[in-house]
Enzyme design. Structure first.
Site, PDB file in Angstrom:
ATOM      1  CE  LYS A  88      87.537  -2.496  79.521  1.00 14.24           C
ATOM      2  NZ  LYS A  88      86.628  -3.336  80.331  1.00 14.24           N
ATOM      3  CB  THR A  89      93.895  -6.099  80.378  1.00 15.91           C
ATOM      4  OG1 THR A  89      93.155  -5.097  81.051  1.00 15.91           O
ATOM      5  CG2 THR A  89      95.370  -5.884  80.586  1.00 15.91           C
ATOM      6  CG  ASP A 133      92.017  -0.241  82.137  1.00 12.80           C
ATOM      7  OD1 ASP A 133      91.034  -0.144  81.371  1.00 12.80           O
ATOM      8  OD2 ASP A 133      92.012  -0.943  83.158  1.00 12.80           O
ATOM      9  CB  THR A 182      84.039   1.714  82.124  1.00 11.84           C
ATOM     10  OG1 THR A 182      84.623   2.890  82.694  1.00 11.84           O
ATOM     11  CG2 THR A 182      84.804   0.499  82.590  1.00 11.84           C
ATOM     12  NE  ARG A 241      89.583  -8.227  86.788  1.00  9.83           N
ATOM     13  CZ  ARG A 241      89.548  -7.102  86.088  1.00  9.83           C
ATOM     14  NH1 ARG A 241      88.543  -6.264  86.254  1.00  9.83           N
ATOM     15  NH2 ARG A 241      90.499  -6.820  85.235  1.00  9.83           N
TER      16      ARG A 241
HETATM   17  P1  ADP Z   1      89.400  -5.921  81.615  1.00 13.23           P
HETATM   18  O1  ADP Z   1      90.690  -5.406  81.058  1.00 13.23           O
HETATM   19  O2  ADP Z   1      88.251  -5.790  80.656  1.00 13.23           O
HETATM   20  O3  ADP Z   1      89.073  -5.359  82.975  1.00 13.23           O
HETATM   21  P2  ADP Z   1      90.859  -8.436  81.812  1.00 13.23           P
HETATM   22  O4  ADP Z   1      91.373  -8.644  80.438  1.00 13.23           O
HETATM   23  O5  ADP Z   1      91.830  -7.930  82.847  1.00 13.23           O
HETATM   24  O6  ADP Z   1      89.557  -7.517  81.809  1.00 13.23           O
HETATM   25  O7  ADP Z   1      90.222  -9.830  82.270  1.00 13.23           O
HETATM   26  C1  ADP Z   1      90.024 -10.160  83.624  1.00 13.23           C
HETATM   27  C2  ADP Z   1      90.347 -11.633  83.845  1.00 13.23           C
HETATM   28  O8  ADP Z   1      89.331 -12.412  83.254  1.00 13.23           O
HETATM   29  C3  ADP Z   1      91.670 -12.055  83.189  1.00 13.23           C
HETATM   30  O9  ADP Z   1      92.689 -12.172  84.137  1.00 13.23           O
HETATM   31  C4  ADP Z   1      91.391 -13.403  82.604  1.00 13.23           C
HETATM   32  O10 ADP Z   1      91.812 -14.392  83.519  1.00 13.23           O
HETATM   33  C5  ADP Z   1      89.892 -13.496  82.515  1.00 13.23           C
HETATM   34  N1  ADP Z   1      89.388 -13.391  81.139  1.00 13.23           N
HETATM   35  C6  ADP Z   1      88.976 -12.256  80.542  1.00 13.23           C
HETATM   36  N2  ADP Z   1      88.526 -12.518  79.306  1.00 13.23           N
HETATM   37  C7  ADP Z   1      88.671 -13.830  79.120  1.00 13.23           C
HETATM   38  C8  ADP Z   1      88.366 -14.699  78.026  1.00 13.23           C
HETATM   39  N3  ADP Z   1      87.790 -14.236  76.927  1.00 13.23           N
HETATM   40  N4  ADP Z   1      88.637 -16.001  78.152  1.00 13.23           N
HETATM   41  C9  ADP Z   1      89.182 -16.468  79.293  1.00 13.23           C
HETATM   42  N5  ADP Z   1      89.482 -15.705  80.367  1.00 13.23           N
HETATM   43  C10 ADP Z   1      89.226 -14.405  80.290  1.00 13.23           C
END
Ligand code: ADP
Length: 364
Positions: A88-89, A133, A182, A241
């Site tokens: 998401k981030t 978030d 979430t 992640r």
């Molecule tokens: P969320 O915000 O949903 O908790 P993040 O965007 O922080 O997730 O993603 C966590 C980690 O996973 C990021 O640091 C990145 O390295 C990896 N990641 C997430 N989505 C992808 C993607 N689609 N392709 C490659 N790496 C990804």
């Protein structure tokens, strides 16, 4: 209209007039995250972003249309929901990069005072992406301030005391809000309705995880073959992640053992050494399955009963444990409650009793 009382009107006005870019008391969390973890693991643009094909398509269409209109600020606000670590981030950061603007990343619990969100909103330039978030955890005043900010790009403040009070309207630059949660159900409908786009983040399949693992291993400067990457993917709970974290562990083992090319057996040894479950399950996942099978004869069991037996909140069961167990096929959800599948019995090495089978038939 969200109204907060403040006698510090001149302070806010000054910030606006001076074109202040940053609230000095509140650092964008992205800055902190970048310093703490290897930021280069994040996909840097849409073509590096693996998986989530529907989200990528949605972003591509909206960005291209907004650019054609000559107004990048008109892409609309996005609400992304799904388990932690699904990207998401990263999506918000990529959106800003593709628009050629900045992304500012915050977590809702950090925005505890109205002045936090006001300072941030005033610091945004046109087209900047504000990522919040856990947006369902915003406090009421902050949430209400966002209503007019999202819709009309203004903040209304009530300044002065009692009879002398008056409303001061602060105009904002047209920003783009990306809210992440979430727990979609915990969002109030006035907030939810202000998002133009709502997207459910999906878990990643093995092929997508393998691509992410290989990309990560390249950045971490070590080599692993396809089978080794698959072993990591199997344990990653469909989550990039986790895949990245396990890739780091395997890298550490390989470098320690002076392995030039990490193969399947090396990856398995590494993951065993770090006590990673072969199915990516955690102790709490197994405890939940055990409760369904042993205490409720395999189900069906309602989420409230399950939560009470496990001593957990209903929300924790629904948001943290269940999504992956459902996705991986260890439980199913029926109209009468949750049921353990054959896969769950096999995992825990428990034989189905006649009473379990009877119970399951009734649940279907
Ligand atoms: P969320 O915000 O949903 O908790 P993040 O965007 O922080 O997730 O993603 C966590 C980690 O996973 C990021 O640091 C990145 O390295 C990896 N990641 C997430 N989505 C992808 C993607 N689609 N392709 C490659 N790496 C990804």
């Amino acid at each position: 209209m969200a109204i907060i009382s403040t006698s510090e009107d001149s302070d806010f006005k000054n910030k606006k007039q001076n074109g202040q870019k940053k609230n000095p008391n509140l650092k964008s969390e992205e800055t902190l995250k970048d310093a703490q973890f290897e930021p280069s693991l994040r996909p840097q643009n849409l073509s590096e972003y693996i998986g989530q094909p529907r989200l990528k398509e949605l972003l591509r269409v909206c960005i291209s249309a907004a650019k054609k209109r000559g107004d990048i600020t008109s892409v609309g606000h996005f609400l992304l929901y799904g388990s932690p670590g699904l990207g998401k981030t990263s999506s918000a950061i990529i959106l800003a990069k593709e628009l050629g603007t900045e992304a500012k990343v915050f977590s809702a619990p950090a925005l505890s005072q109205p002045k936090d969100i006001i300072g941030i909103l005033l610091s945004l330039n046109a087209g900047d992406v504000l990522f919040i978030d856990e947006i369902h955890r915003l406090n009421k005043i902050t949430e209400e301030l966002l209503y007019s900010a999202m819709e009309d790009y203004v903040i209304d403040l009530s300044v002065g005391k009692s009879q002398a009070a008056r409303i001061m309207r602060l105009p904002l630059n047209r920003f783009i809000l990306v809210g992440a949660t979430t727990s979609l159900g915990s969002l109030s409908s006035p907030l939810r309705d202000r998002f133009i786009h709502t997207y459910k983040m999906e878990f990643y399949d093995f092929d997508e995880l393998i691509q992410i693992i290989k990309h990560t291993s390249k950045i971490l400067k070590y080599e692993l073959n396809e089978e080794a990457a698959l072993e990591i993917a199997k344990r990653a709970r469909g989550t990039p992640r986790i895949a990245n974290r396990l890739t780091r562990l395997v890298r550490d083992y390989s470098q320690h053992e002076n392995i030039k090319l990490t193969k399947m057996e090396d990856a398995i040894k590494a993951l065993e050494l770090f006590k990673v479950d072969p199915n990516g399950l955690e102790e709490t996942d197994k405890a939940l399955l055990k409760v369904v099978i042993e205490k409720y004869n395999g189900g069906p069991v309602g989420v409230d009963a399950l939560a009470a037996t496990m001593g957990e909140e209903r929300q924790t069961i629904e948001e943290c444990y269940e999504p992956y167990l459902l996705q991986a096929g260890y439980i199913t959800r029926t109209s009468r409650g949750r049921m353990a599948t054959d896969k769950a019995y096999e995992l825990l090495d428990i034989k189905k009793q006649a009473s379990d089978i009877e119970q399951m038939k009734m649940g279907l």
